[in-house]
Design a protein around this motif. Sequence first.
Motif, PDB file in Angstrom:
ATOM      1  N   LEU A 133      80.890  44.555  52.603  1.00  0.00           N
ATOM      2  CA  LEU A 133      80.488  43.976  53.881  1.00  0.00           C
ATOM      3  C   LEU A 133      79.150  44.153  53.896  1.00  0.00           C
ATOM      4  O   LEU A 133      78.404  45.132  53.645  1.00  0.00           O
ATOM      5  CB  LEU A 133      81.303  45.122  54.950  1.00  0.00           C
ATOM      6  N   ASP A 134      78.330  42.996  54.292  1.00  0.00           N
ATOM      7  CA  ASP A 134      77.083  42.802  54.402  1.00  0.00           C
ATOM      8  C   ASP A 134      76.773  42.705  55.847  1.00  0.00           C
ATOM      9  O   ASP A 134      76.702  41.349  56.303  1.00  0.00           O
ATOM     10  CB  ASP A 134      76.627  41.476  53.482  1.00  0.00           C
ATOM     11  N   GLY A 135      76.129  43.672  56.393  1.00  0.00           N
ATOM     12  CA  GLY A 135      75.925  43.616  57.917  1.00  0.00           C
ATOM     13  C   GLY A 135      77.159  43.660  58.646  1.00  0.00           C
ATOM     14  O   GLY A 135      78.073  44.566  58.352  1.00  0.00           O
ATOM     15  N   SER A 136      77.753  42.680  59.130  1.00  0.00           N
ATOM     16  CA  SER A 136      78.856  42.333  59.902  1.00  0.00           C
ATOM     17  C   SER A 136      79.840  41.649  59.225  1.00  0.00           C
ATOM     18  O   SER A 136      80.954  40.725  59.844  1.00  0.00           O
ATOM     19  CB  SER A 136      78.755  42.140  61.290  1.00  0.00           C
ATOM     20  N   THR A 137      79.424  40.894  57.918  1.00  0.00           N
ATOM     21  CA  THR A 137      80.073  39.794  57.143  1.00  0.00           C
ATOM     22  C   THR A 137      80.787  40.391  55.918  1.00  0.00           C
ATOM     23  O   THR A 137      79.831  40.916  55.174  1.00  0.00           O
ATOM     24  CB  THR A 137      79.053  38.705  57.106  1.00  0.00           C
ATOM     25  N   LEU A 138      81.996  39.958  55.649  1.00  0.00           N
ATOM     26  CA  LEU A 138      82.425  40.017  54.326  1.00  0.00           C
ATOM     27  C   LEU A 138      81.919  38.828  53.499  1.00  0.00           C
ATOM     28  O   LEU A 138      81.904  37.924  53.621  1.00  0.00           O
ATOM     29  CB  LEU A 138      83.899  39.799  54.327  1.00  0.00           C
ATOM     30  N   LYS A 139      81.636  39.446  52.204  1.00  0.00           N
ATOM     31  CA  LYS A 139      80.932  38.523  51.202  1.00  0.00           C
ATOM     32  C   LYS A 139      81.315  38.672  49.814  1.00  0.00           C
ATOM     33  O   LYS A 139      81.710  39.896  49.510  1.00  0.00           O
ATOM     34  CB  LYS A 139      79.334  38.571  51.205  1.00  0.00           C
ATOM     35  N   VAL A 140      81.437  37.793  48.932  1.00  0.00           N
ATOM     36  CA  VAL A 140      81.900  38.269  47.518  1.00  0.00           C
ATOM     37  C   VAL A 140      80.539  38.185  46.843  1.00  0.00           C
ATOM     38  O   VAL A 140      79.806  37.196  46.903  1.00  0.00           O
ATOM     39  CB  VAL A 140      82.728  37.123  46.919  1.00  0.00           C
ATOM     40  N   VAL A 141      80.295  39.155  46.083  1.00  0.00           N
ATOM     41  CA  VAL A 141      78.877  39.141  45.189  1.00  0.00           C
ATOM     42  C   VAL A 141      79.118  39.430  43.912  1.00  0.00           C
ATOM     43  O   VAL A 141      80.281  40.352  43.536  1.00  0.00           O
ATOM     44  CB  VAL A 141      77.801  40.050  46.031  1.00  0.00           C
ATOM     45  N   LYS A 142      78.450  39.340  43.128  1.00  0.00           N
ATOM     46  CA  LYS A 142      78.373  39.918  41.539  1.00  0.00           C
ATOM     47  C   LYS A 142      77.146  40.656  41.026  1.00  0.00           C
ATOM     48  O   LYS A 142      76.127  40.463  41.634  1.00  0.00           O
ATOM     49  CB  LYS A 142      78.661  38.549  40.697  1.00  0.00           C
ATOM     50  N   THR A 143      77.457  41.558  40.218  1.00  0.00           N
ATOM     51  CA  THR A 143      76.244  42.486  39.962  1.00  0.00           C
ATOM     52  C   THR A 143      76.337  42.500  38.338  1.00  0.00           C
ATOM     53  O   THR A 143      77.248  42.556  37.663  1.00  0.00           O
ATOM     54  CB  THR A 143      76.163  43.816  40.330  1.00  0.00           C
ATOM     55  N   GLY A 144      75.185  42.662  37.742  1.00  0.00           N
ATOM     56  CA  GLY A 144      75.146  42.534  36.429  1.00  0.00           C
ATOM     57  C   GLY A 144      75.036  44.104  36.020  1.00  0.00           C
ATOM     58  O   GLY A 144      74.465  44.993  36.502  1.00  0.00           O
ATOM     59  N   ASN A 145      75.548  44.306  34.681  1.00  0.00           N
ATOM     60  CA  ASN A 145      75.812  45.517  33.743  1.00  0.00           C
ATOM     61  C   ASN A 145      75.893  46.777  34.976  1.00  0.00           C
ATOM     62  O   ASN A 145      76.910  46.820  35.333  1.00  0.00           O
ATOM     63  CB  ASN A 145      73.905  46.041  33.503  1.00  0.00           C
ATOM     64  N   ALA A 146      75.054  47.636  35.273  1.00  0.00           N
ATOM     65  CA  ALA A 146      75.379  48.766  36.093  1.00  0.00           C
ATOM     66  C   ALA A 146      74.965  48.622  37.784  1.00  0.00           C
ATOM     67  O   ALA A 146      75.070  49.601  38.340  1.00  0.00           O
ATOM     68  CB  ALA A 146      74.396  50.304  35.666  1.00  0.00           C
ATOM     69  N   GLN A 147      74.515  47.591  37.982  1.00  0.00           N
ATOM     70  CA  GLN A 147      73.985  47.315  39.218  1.00  0.00           C
ATOM     71  C   GLN A 147      75.247  47.535  40.378  1.00  0.00           C
ATOM     72  O   GLN A 147      76.308  47.256  39.738  1.00  0.00           O
ATOM     73  CB  GLN A 147      73.450  46.053  39.240  1.00  0.00           C
ATOM     74  N   THR A 148      74.839  47.929  41.314  1.00  0.00           N
ATOM     75  CA  THR A 148      75.861  48.136  42.512  1.00  0.00           C
ATOM     76  C   THR A 148      75.453  47.930  43.883  1.00  0.00           C
ATOM     77  O   THR A 148      74.395  48.055  44.124  1.00  0.00           O
ATOM     78  CB  THR A 148      76.135  49.775  42.519  1.00  0.00           C
ATOM     79  N   PRO A 149      76.297  47.316  44.872  1.00  0.00           N
ATOM     80  CA  PRO A 149      75.897  47.146  46.165  1.00  0.00           C
ATOM     81  C   PRO A 149      75.426  48.327  46.631  1.00  0.00           C
ATOM     82  O   PRO A 149      74.824  47.958  47.984  1.00  0.00           O
ATOM     83  CB  PRO A 149      77.229  46.573  46.587  1.00  0.00           C
ATOM     84  N   LEU A 150      75.810  49.421  46.303  1.00  0.00           N
ATOM     85  CA  LEU A 150      75.214  50.652  47.009  1.00  0.00           C
ATOM     86  C   LEU A 150      73.556  50.809  47.268  1.00  0.00           C
ATOM     87  O   LEU A 150      73.117  51.069  48.255  1.00  0.00           O
ATOM     88  CB  LEU A 150      75.518  51.736  46.286  1.00  0.00           C
ATOM     89  N   THR A 151      72.888  49.949  46.300  1.00  0.00           N
ATOM     90  CA  THR A 151      71.546  49.863  46.359  1.00  0.00           C
ATOM     91  C   THR A 151      70.936  48.843  46.978  1.00  0.00           C
ATOM     92  O   THR A 151      69.848  48.637  47.185  1.00  0.00           O
ATOM     93  CB  THR A 151      70.926  50.178  45.160  1.00  0.00           C
ATOM     94  N   SER A 152      71.806  48.031  47.551  1.00  0.00           N
ATOM     95  CA  SER A 152      71.376  46.532  48.385  1.00  0.00           C
ATOM     96  C   SER A 152      71.745  46.770  49.809  1.00  0.00           C
ATOM     97  O   SER A 152      71.636  45.553  50.592  1.00  0.00           O
ATOM     98  CB  SER A 152      71.684  45.639  47.658  1.00  0.00           C
ATOM     99  N   GLY A 153      72.230  47.929  50.295  1.00  0.00           N
ATOM    100  CA  GLY A 153      72.403  48.126  51.611  1.00  0.00           C
ATOM    101  C   GLY A 153      73.753  47.637  51.969  1.00  0.00           C
ATOM    102  O   GLY A 153      74.380  47.384  53.131  1.00  0.00           O
ATOM    103  N   LYS A 155      78.238  47.461  51.825  1.00  0.00           N
ATOM    104  CA  LYS A 155      79.187  48.389  51.621  1.00  0.00           C
ATOM    105  C   LYS A 155      80.447  47.847  50.942  1.00  0.00           C
ATOM    106  O   LYS A 155      80.937  46.960  51.353  1.00  0.00           O
ATOM    107  CB  LYS A 155      79.552  48.896  52.843  1.00  0.00           C
ATOM    108  N   PRO A 156      80.799  48.437  49.525  1.00  0.00           N
ATOM    109  CA  PRO A 156      81.764  47.899  48.868  1.00  0.00           C
ATOM    110  C   PRO A 156      83.042  48.236  49.438  1.00  0.00           C
ATOM    111  O   PRO A 156      83.415  49.138  50.060  1.00  0.00           O
ATOM    112  CB  PRO A 156      81.683  48.938  47.419  1.00  0.00           C
ATOM    113  N   ILE A 157      84.047  47.100  49.417  1.00  0.00           N
ATOM    114  CA  ILE A 157      85.418  47.134  49.817  1.00  0.00           C
ATOM    115  C   ILE A 157      86.300  47.307  48.548  1.00  0.00           C
ATOM    116  O   ILE A 157      87.247  47.826  48.611  1.00  0.00           O
ATOM    117  CB  ILE A 157      85.674  46.160  50.785  1.00  0.00           C
TER     118      ILE A 157
END
Length: 200
Positions: A133-153, A155-157
């Motif tokens: 959840l990015d703001g009020s919108t659901l999105k699909v994202v990908k991260t490399g290695n250990a990266q996590t959505p936690l550090t980009s604001g 919210k992982p679903i």
Amino acid sequence: MAYQQPPLPFAENALEPYISAKTLGFHYGKHHAAYITNYNNLVANSNLDALSLEEAIAIAAADPQKIGIFNNGAQAWNHTFYWNSLTPNGGGLPTGELAAKITEDFGSFDKFKDELKNAAATQFGSGWAWLVLDGSTLKVVKTGNAQTPLTSGQKPILTIDVWEHAYYLDFQNRRPDYVASVIDNLLNWEFAAANYKAAK
């Protein structure tokens, strides 16, 4: 205050035939455990030791000198989230508010599924595919290695691990087959719905 590895939310053989007990034995018992051991060794006797894993990840992400702490801490967190994103007899369709939001933001569940499959299959090298959840919108994202959505604001679903150790014993180089198998048979939509409700 060493961080403890949470137990698997299912037996090691519970995800067969899609993910084997042998894969889980190595993945959870060796890879995930090693990240936690390394993280605890790196933060021992530091001001990060008393913080939650999420707090320590946020601090380490902002400090290039703490890259080892970030990599091991984020991988420890990502893996626990991944285990909870899976469940025996999972897959199928979400229901309720999350199902409606997926249709609203992606156009249909099938379009969401195609986007998640594509993100997971095309992540170059090691990494993760996420529903966030990015703001009020659901999105699909990908991260490399250990990266996590936690550090980009964001919210992982849900997440799918696409490091080779997640699937190679069972699928060899057929990552798309592993991804499709997880989406169709193992995704934990109850976990996702709870995350969405908390994140709104």
